[in-house]
Write a protein that holds these residues in place. Structure first.
Motif, PDB file in Angstrom:
ATOM      1  N   PHE A 191       0.816  -1.216   0.000  1.00 38.43           N
ATOM      2  CA  PHE A 191       0.000   0.000   0.000  1.00 38.43           C
ATOM      3  C   PHE A 191       0.852   1.270   0.000  1.00 38.43           C
ATOM      4  O   PHE A 191       0.315   2.379  -0.118  1.00 38.43           O
ATOM      5  N   GLY A 192       2.138   1.114   0.178  1.00 39.36           N
ATOM      6  CA  GLY A 192       3.036   2.269   0.082  1.00 39.36           C
ATOM      7  C   GLY A 192       2.900   3.264   1.224  1.00 39.36           C
ATOM      8  O   GLY A 192       3.210   4.443   1.074  1.00 39.36           O
ATOM      9  N   ILE A 193       2.421   2.782   2.382  1.00 38.72           N
ATOM     10  CA  ILE A 193       2.306   3.670   3.548  1.00 38.72           C
ATOM     11  C   ILE A 193       3.695   3.798   4.193  1.00 38.72           C
ATOM     12  O   ILE A 193       4.333   2.784   4.493  1.00 38.72           O
ATOM     13  N   THR A 194       4.154   5.027   4.370  1.00 38.02           N
ATOM     14  CA  THR A 194       5.507   5.242   4.903  1.00 38.02           C
ATOM     15  C   THR A 194       5.494   5.886   6.291  1.00 38.02           C
ATOM     16  O   THR A 194       6.500   5.855   6.989  1.00 38.02           O
ATOM     17  N   ASP A 195       4.367   6.483   6.672  1.00 35.17           N
ATOM     18  CA  ASP A 195       4.268   7.191   7.953  1.00 35.17           C
ATOM     19  C   ASP A 195       4.452   6.198   9.114  1.00 35.17           C
ATOM     20  O   ASP A 195       3.653   5.266   9.274  1.00 35.17           O
ATOM     21  N   GLU A 196       5.496   6.417   9.905  1.00 32.97           N
ATOM     22  CA  GLU A 196       5.847   5.459  10.959  1.00 32.97           C
ATOM     23  C   GLU A 196       4.729   5.311  11.997  1.00 32.97           C
ATOM     24  O   GLU A 196       4.466   4.208  12.487  1.00 32.97           O
ATOM     25  N   ASP A 197       4.053   6.426  12.319  1.00 33.08           N
ATOM     26  CA  ASP A 197       2.964   6.382  13.307  1.00 33.08           C
ATOM     27  C   ASP A 197       1.800   5.528  12.776  1.00 33.08           C
ATOM     28  O   ASP A 197       1.208   4.731  13.514  1.00 33.08           O
ATOM     29  N   MET A 198       1.496   5.678  11.489  1.00 30.59           N
ATOM     30  CA  MET A 198       0.428   4.861  10.886  1.00 30.59           C
ATOM     31  C   MET A 198       0.837   3.385  10.881  1.00 30.59           C
ATOM     32  O   MET A 198       0.032   2.501  11.197  1.00 30.59           O
ATOM     33  N   LEU A 199       2.078   3.107  10.532  1.00 34.26           N
ATOM     34  CA  LEU A 199       2.545   1.711  10.496  1.00 34.26           C
ATOM     35  C   LEU A 199       2.520   1.106  11.899  1.00 34.26           C
ATOM     36  O   LEU A 199       2.108  -0.049  12.075  1.00 34.26           O
ATOM     37  N   ASN A 200       2.906   1.887  12.911  1.00 32.36           N
ATOM     38  CA  ASN A 200       2.839   1.393  14.292  1.00 32.36           C
ATOM     39  C   ASN A 200       1.397   1.141  14.725  1.00 32.36           C
ATOM     40  O   ASN A 200       1.121   0.198  15.471  1.00 32.36           O
ATOM     41  N   ALA A 201       0.493   1.993  14.284  1.00 27.75           N
ATOM     42  CA  ALA A 201      -0.917   1.817  14.667  1.00 27.75           C
ATOM     43  C   ALA A 201      -1.475   0.507  14.091  1.00 27.75           C
ATOM     44  O   ALA A 201      -2.329  -0.134  14.707  1.00 27.75           O
ATOM     45  N   ILE A 202      -0.987   0.107  12.931  1.00 26.16           N
ATOM     46  CA  ILE A 202      -1.387  -1.200  12.370  1.00 26.16           C
ATOM     47  C   ILE A 202      -0.710  -2.316  13.175  1.00 26.16           C
ATOM     48  O   ILE A 202      -1.358  -3.266  13.620  1.00 26.16           O
ATOM     49  N   ARG A 203       0.584  -2.162  13.385  1.00 27.45           N
ATOM     50  CA  ARG A 203       1.402  -3.188  14.055  1.00 27.45           C
ATOM     51  C   ARG A 203       0.886  -3.526  15.459  1.00 27.45           C
ATOM     52  O   ARG A 203       0.909  -4.677  15.877  1.00 27.45           O
ATOM     53  N   TYR A 204       0.429  -2.506  16.164  1.00 29.92           N
ATOM     54  CA  TYR A 204       0.040  -2.718  17.569  1.00 29.92           C
ATOM     55  C   TYR A 204      -1.472  -2.713  17.784  1.00 29.92           C
ATOM     56  O   TYR A 204      -1.931  -2.596  18.914  1.00 29.92           O
ATOM     57  N   HIS A 205      -2.255  -2.866  16.704  1.00 34.79           N
ATOM     58  CA  HIS A 205      -3.710  -2.735  16.894  1.00 34.79           C
ATOM     59  C   HIS A 205      -4.310  -3.908  17.665  1.00 34.79           C
ATOM     60  O   HIS A 205      -5.391  -3.783  18.237  1.00 34.79           O
ATOM     61  N   THR A 206      -3.640  -5.046  17.721  1.00 33.98           N
ATOM     62  CA  THR A 206      -4.213  -6.207  18.420  1.00 33.98           C
ATOM     63  C   THR A 206      -3.756  -6.271  19.879  1.00 33.98           C
ATOM     64  O   THR A 206      -4.579  -6.480  20.772  1.00 33.98           O
TER      65      THR A 206
END
Ligand code: DGI
Ligand code: FE
Ligand code: FE
Length: 195
Positions: free
Chosen positions: A97-112
């Protein structure tokens, strides 16, 4: 310009219908919470949309995708297939998806699991997943009220529920899950919500 329409098309093909509807609803809830708590509503919407992008892939495929992309898993993660989709989802969101924003990527990584020291965006997505429009578990209305009042209060409520359920079912509780619970409880007890 955001790529949400493109992500929706991709997710429609990757997810079951119910999971796709869940994703749209989490996106809406995340945007609403972002507006209440003052983080970027567009980032919150996009993360809500894609947070479960790997959830309907077989665990074996998720594992090979993570290995191919150099993602390292701790012993607890390796043994708990339910946690794969958040970790795999982060890698997929970046690469495909080409998402580069670290905060957005962390929000996916830690959502569970959540984690100690979650950013506002991470908390917003974490709670949006509990209160999305299609959720109808006992107590969801209490969660929705708490979510509007305090993110930390909602995290304590939601993780308290998750941890009790995991204990009842003899499941491994990820250290991040425990840390996220303690962190939110600490913030509540010391009036340090950071909100
Ligand atoms: O993907 P969703 O269903 O929308 O929600 P989610 O990503 O929060 O996943 C919820 C599932 O993850 C639920 O079955 C409980 C499980 N889970 C969350 N934290 C932990 C966990 N399972 C284990 N074994 N350990 C955890 O710490
Ligand atoms: Fe999930
Ligand atoms: Fe979800």
């Amino acid at each position: 310009m955001n790529r949400n329409e493109e992500y929706k098309e991709a997710l429609k093909n990757r997810l079951t219908e119910n999971r796709y509807i869940h994703s749209l609803n989490v996106a809406d809830s995340a945007k609403e919470l972002a507006l209440i708590y003052g983080c970027d509503p567009e980032k919150a919407y996009t993360v809500g949309l894609v947070h479960d992008c790997c959830k309907d892939e077989p665990a074996g495929l998720q594992l090979s995708y993570m290995i191919e992309n150099g993602v390292e898993l701790s012993e607890y993660e390796l043994d708990v297939a339910k946690l794969y989709h958040a970790i795999c989802g982060r890698a997929y969101a970046e690469k495909v998806f080409g998402i580069t924003d670290e905060d957005m990527l962390n929000a996916i990584r830690y959502h569970t699991t959540g984690r100690k020291g979650m950013s506002l965006l991470e908390k917003v997505v974490f709670i949006a997943d509990f209160i999305s429009a299609e959720r109808d578990y006992d107590g969801v209305e209490v969660m929705r009220e708490k979510a509007k009042r305090s993110l930390d209060e909602a995290i304590v409520e939601g993780l308290g529920f998750t941890i009790k359920d995991l204990v009842d079912r003899d499941r491994i509780i990820h250290p991040d899950t425990v840390s996220a619970y303690n962190d939110a409880m600490f913030n509540l007890q010391n009036n340090k919500s950071g909100e």
